[in-house]
Each structure stands twice: as C-alpha cells, then as structure tokens.
Design an enzyme around this catalytic site. Structure first.
Site, PDB file in Angstrom:
ATOM      1  CE  LYS A  65     -50.188  39.589  39.300  1.00  0.00           C
ATOM      2  NZ  LYS A  65     -49.929  40.014  37.911  1.00  0.00           N
ATOM      3  CB  SER A  84     -53.553  40.546  37.083  1.00  0.00           C
ATOM      4  OG  SER A  84     -52.239  40.218  36.688  1.00  0.00           O
ATOM      5  CB  SER A 100     -50.691  42.189  34.847  1.00  0.00           C
ATOM      6  OG  SER A 100     -51.829  41.604  34.261  1.00  0.00           O
TER       7      SER A 100
END
Length: 499
Positions: free
Chosen positions: A110, A185, A209
């Site tokens: 990420k 996210s 997320s």
C-alpha cells in the site's frame, strides 16, 4: 539460462509464452493459473522447486501489463528491482536456502507504507517524488520472510476516506464494474488481489480500510487487534484507532501472510506478546453451539436494502455451521463521539503543520477534518477518550455472552467512481465524508478484530461483504469463523470478467 528460468530481459518484457512446472506436475501452467493460484500453494510450489520465483514474477508482470491499465491499482512498478530479487531467490533455492514462508512470492505494498528506495507518495502531490530511506515494519517483515516487492498500490490522499482517488494517480476502478469505486483506503491493494496482479498485498485500517475495499472487490480483509501488527513509529503510541495488516483472496492466504507480519515489537507499547506463527495453524474447527449476535440497525444507521438482503440471507449460513444466532447488538452511541474526535485530533497532529505550509495541497474533506482537530480543546479530547473507554467496556461485556458479532461490512454497494463519497443512503442524508462508513468505524472504535468475507452479489453483480467481529485479541478465532463461512458459501471464488 535454461528454458525453465527466463532471462532478466524476458521477465521484464513478459515474453515467456508458456511457463512449465518442473518436477513432474502434469500439464502446463498458464500465466492466469499462476496469478490466481493461492499464496499458500504458490509458496509450496516454490519451496518444492516446481515453480521458480522468476516464473511467478513473469506471470504477474504480464498480468499487470494486461489488466492494470483498466483498473489503475498498481501506481508504482519496480520490475528491474523485482527481477533482481527473483533471481537471487532462485539462486538461494538452488543452494537449498530459503528466506522464509513467503520466499519468492511477489508482493504489492500500500502506498501509505514506506518502502526503502521505492517511491512512496501517500497519494499526495506533496510526496509525489518522495523516496524513503527506511522500510515500514510490515514491508521489512515481509521481505525478511522472502517476499519480492513488485510495486505500490493506490490510495486516497493520505489514506483519508474509503474511496481510492488522488491528484497524483487518479482513481482506482472496481474490477467488477469499472464505473464503480473499489473502496479504500486499501483500494489498490484489494483490486490487485481481485485481478491477479499480486498474490500478497499489505494494507492499513483506521476507519475500515482493510475491510471496505475487500467487501467492494470480493476478497478477504482483516483488521487485526491493536498491537497484533505493531507500529513502532506511531506518533500516538497508545492509540487504538489505526493498525496495519493484509488482505487475501482467501482466509487461508490472509492468515498465511499475517503469520509473517504479526508478532511483538518492544518499541510499540500496545504490542501483543504472541508470535505470528500462531496464524499458520489449521483454520478448521467446530462451531456447534457457538453464539452469534446478529446486527439490528446499529442504533439507527441506514443500510441500502440490497446490502441488507444479502447479509440477512446468511443468518441461515451461520446456523448451518451449528451456530446459535440471536439478533442483538451493543450500544454504539459512544463511538460517535470517540471516533470522530480522536480521528480529527490525530489528523491535526499528523498534518496540521503541512496544511499551514501548503493550504492548497489537501483535498477539502481532509482539510476540514484537520481544521476540526486543531479547534479541539483538552476537554473535548478528554470527553472523547472517556466515551472510547465506555464503548470498549460495553462491547467486551456484550461479547461475554456472544462469541461473534455479525453485520454488513459496508452500508451500500460500490458507488460511482466519480463520486467522492456518498451523501445519502436509504433517504438519510450525510454531512461528513465518513458518515457512510459507520458499519466499519464503529467496529474500529472498539479495537476488536474483524474480518470482511465475500458474501455474495447484488442483482447488478456488485460484491457485498459480511463482517465478522470477535472477542478482544481473539484474532485467530475470527479467522476460523471467516474460513468456515467462506467454505460454506464459496463466493470468493468468483473472478471479475475483465481478467
């Protein structure tokens, strides 16, 4: 170079037309079969020298070349670095050496997690050219376990919000419907898994997320207990809002990867003193008589009828596993104060100085949250912390009677990719960009472990996730229930048509 080990140039250009397994496996391994192989199986084949790290990398690079332009999941790709690491991994294998459980597996991280020598933008123009000199602990632990970094996955600006878009790279699209959002996210991470771009991905979760994009992309997401994956560099070292973790195409894959990143760290005061290897155990268990609390409406939280229909239909699934299911839920009212205030306080502490220096560099929603945090008084924060304690005690008392709490992961299906955030669900209007995510951040505020597992699809073919929450620090128990549910339903086996 032998035909079973493509040259570095062939790996980079993806010119290996058909990749064959060594060691007597029947038939031919296509790029697609490698890319959608489970991480557990891929690691096993690499250990057995029936699949090389170079072959695994070559297949994934070809898949990225073919699919990523459609979805924009991986935003920084490092093929040369990955090729060097794959060559080294194969060389070690030739000398009967392995780095660890993830030896030779491609991994995408990420873009909120710092990667040494690899661009990390946080989805912000302020960091579009930032190259860290150190690795995040999750990155470091995966590399020590033998994973090979293939690239970075897209995020919202600074990870704020469950819709993945930013000014640096644009939006990431849902592979089940390219006009819809993938959530966030960890949106790019979830899409990378769903599309076979990587078998292993990392993520983080504050307001949902790791779970929200998993639900929107038909993969598995798991928010571990605070301290399960420690953060030795957290500014608020005692905060229980955010945590790192991972996603998987199956619960078994996720548990396998979690076993390599979980474990104590003396620099993190809330670190759980249990080894990550605990998650490498078999997931099977009996759930006869296990008590499950079924959600009502979380105290008035709106749900899209399509989501509610899919999730409520699974009450019988849990009963078929032997569970005793009752409709019951705790009081989540304290979460409204605790999460909102403590999140704003954290945002102000983290980004306040940068907002002052670069007032036009932040999106409006995040700017508003930072400014809200800067207006808070000590009394405001104390009141929020008090509410946080009330929520925690109430939820733990509730779970003394029930082993699990089940609810939808999200309050609505994936929405239009051009919509920054939903402003209404089932006739209820919202003022804040996190109002539509309460089914996730109410659980975040408790600090308890929670998994999102594929639960089916709406009539339009949009994925829906079922959220399973467990007792404090009983992470493995949650994964066991998620695994049982996954095996009973099989929805996670469905792939997007674009692949």
């Amino acid at each position: 170079m032998s035909e079973n080990h493509p040259t570095r140039r062939e790996v980079l250009l993806g010119t290996a037309a058909a990749l064959f397994f060594n060691g007597g496996l029947e038939g031919e391994a296509t790029d697609s079969s490698i890319c959608f192989m489970s991480a557990v199986e891929m690691a096993r084949l690499i250990r057995a020298k029936k699949l090389s790290a170079r072959e695994a990398l070559a297949a994934h690079l070809k898949q990225i070349e073919r699919i990523n332009p459609k979805v924009n999941a991986i935003v920084t790709l490092v093929p040369e670095m990955a090729a060097d690491a794959a060559a080294k991994a194969d060389e070690m294998q030739a000398h009967k050496e392995t780095l660890g459980a993830l030896h030779g597996l491609p991994v995408a991280h990420k873009d909120l997690l710092e990667t040494r020598g690899i661009r990390t933008t946080f989805g912000s123009p302020l960091y579009k050219d930032y190259i860290p000199t150190e690795d995040n602990i999750v990155v470091d632990r995966m590399q020590r376990a033998g994973a090979i970094i293939i690239g970075k996955t897209n995020v919202p600006e600074f990870g704020a919000g469950s819709q993945t878009f930013n000014k640096v790279f644009g939006a990431t699209h849902n592979p089940y419907d390219l006009t819809k959002t993938c959530g966030g996210s960890s949106g790019g991470a979830a899409v990378s898994l769903a599309c076979g771009l990587a078998p292993v991905v990392s993520g983080t979760d504050t307001g949902g997320s790791l779970r929200n994009p998993a639900a929107f992309c038909n993969v598995v997401g798991f928010r571990p207990s605070i301290g399960r994956v420690p953060n030795p560099k957290a500014a608020f070292a005692w905060s229980t809002l955010g945590t790192s973790g991972c996603l998987g195409r199956s619960v078994a894959d996720l548990a396998f990867v979690l076993s390599t990143i979980a474990g104590p760290d003396s620099r993190a005061p809330l670190s759980i003193n249990e080894p990550g290897e605990l998650f490498a155990r078999p997931l099977d268990r009996s759930f006869k008589g296990a008590r499950v609390a079924w959600f009502k409406d979380l105290g008035g939280v709106p749900f899209d009828p399509r989501v509610r229909a899919v999730v409520d239909g699974h009450r019988k699934t849990f009963e078929s596993l032997g569970c005793v299911v009752e409709q019951a839920e705790p009081d989540f009212a304290p979460a409204e104060i605790a999460f909102r205030v403590l999140r704003a306080w954290n945002s102000a502490n983290t980004y306040g100085a940068r907002l002052h220096d670069h007032p036009d560099a932040f999106k409006d929603t995040l700017t508003g949250e930072i400014e809200e945090g800067m207006r808070l008084t000590g009394t405001d924060v104390a009141r929020a912390d008090t509410a946080h304690g009330q929520l925690w005690r109430g939820f733990q008392a509730f779970l003394e009677k029930y082993e699990y709490f089940v609810l939808p992961t999200t309050q609505l299906p994936p929405f239009d990719v051009d919509t920054p955030y939903p402003t209404e669900i089932a006739g209820v209007k919202f003022d804040n960009y996190i109002d539509w995510m309460k089914s996730c951040w109410y659980i975040s505020a408790t600090g308890n472990p929670a998994a999102s597992v594929p639960g089916g699809f709406t009539s339009e073919g949009l994925p829906v996730g079922v959220q399973i929450v467990g007792r404090n620090k009983e992470d493995f128990s949650v994964l066991q229930m998620a695994h049982a549910f996954e095996q009973a339903t099989g929805f996670g086996k469905k792939r997007p048509s674009i692949v």
